[in-house]
Design an enzyme around this catalytic site. Structure first.
Site: not given
Ligand code: AR6
Length: 181
Positions: A20-21, A34, A42-44, A133-135
């Site tokens: 976890d970052i 975003n 997600g991570v945000d 992730g979501i993107y």
């Molecule tokens: N620590 C590290 N990495 C993580 C964590 C964490 N706690 N949680 C998730 N990940 P994503 P995106 C990883 O979906 O694809 C948001 O709603 C996850 O496994 O967080 O860039 C924003 O507001 C994945 O590999 O980001 C945007 O709207 C990586 O983080 C949108 O999602 C990125 O997944 C951005 O989508």
């Protein structure tokens, strides 16, 4: 010969980590945000939840100044209650099948985040796997772009240490392989 030593030294400054970052003690952690900068899933979501209201306040100040953050750009706020000093918010591209300059946009995320880190005198930075992730950016392609962009940057920036934080096991396995190449 010297090139080899140089490269090995550079490789020492990129590491991968599974977890976890929000828990990592570095000068800056990068958020996969975003364009609204107002938070999300997600991570945000994890970063805003763990870091507290100060991060959102910082984002709102940036929104007031410049309206948000473009895809591929990066902006800096406090890290609030997190162990890091700063959060660098970058906006990854949404994967539209590869015909929307997604690769260049993702590369820009890494480059611009590293440039912001240098401006803020950071000696260490941790990245999530932006856009995977979501993107929906393909994980293997994203891993290649991240490692290549960071390695290139380390030739110019001879101080910073970079941690690639993998949260899901798939990304961890892919990045591990990519780092061995
Ligand atoms: N620590 C590290 N990495 C993580 C964590 C964490 N706690 N949680 C998730 N990940 P994503 P995106 C990883 O979906 O694809 C948001 O709603 C996850 O496994 O967080 O860039 C924003 O507001 C994945 O590999 O980001 C945007 O709207 C990586 O983080 C949108 O999602 C990125 O997944 C951005 O989508």
């Amino acid at each position: 010969y010297f090139d080899e030593i140089y490269n090995e030294k550079n490789m020492d400054r990129i590491k991968i980590f599974k977890g976890d970052i929000t828990k990592i003690e570095v000068d800056a952690i990068v958020n996969a945000a975003n364009t609204s900068l107002l938070g999300g899933g997600g991570v945000d979501g994890a970063i805003h939840r763990a870091g507290g209201i100060k991060i959102l306040e910082g984002c709102k100040k940036i929104i007031a100044e410049q309206g948000g953050c473009e895809v591929g750009e990066a902006v800096v706020t406090t890290a609030g209650q997190l162990p890091a000093k700063f959060v660098i918010h970058t906006v990854g591209p949404i994967w539209y099948g590869g015909n929307d300059d997604e690769k260049v946009k993702l590369k820009n995320c890494y480059t611009n985040s590293l440039l912001r880190a240098k401006e803020f005198n950071c000696k260490s930075i941790a990245f999530p796997n932006i856009s995977t992730g979501i993107y929906c950016f393909p994980k293997d392609l994203a891993a290649k772009i991240s490692v290549e962009t960071i390695k290139n940057h380390l030739k110019e920036d001879t101080e910073i240490e970079v941690i690639l934080v993998c949260y899901d096991d798939e990304n961890y396995q892919i990045l591990k392989k990519e780092m061995e190449n």
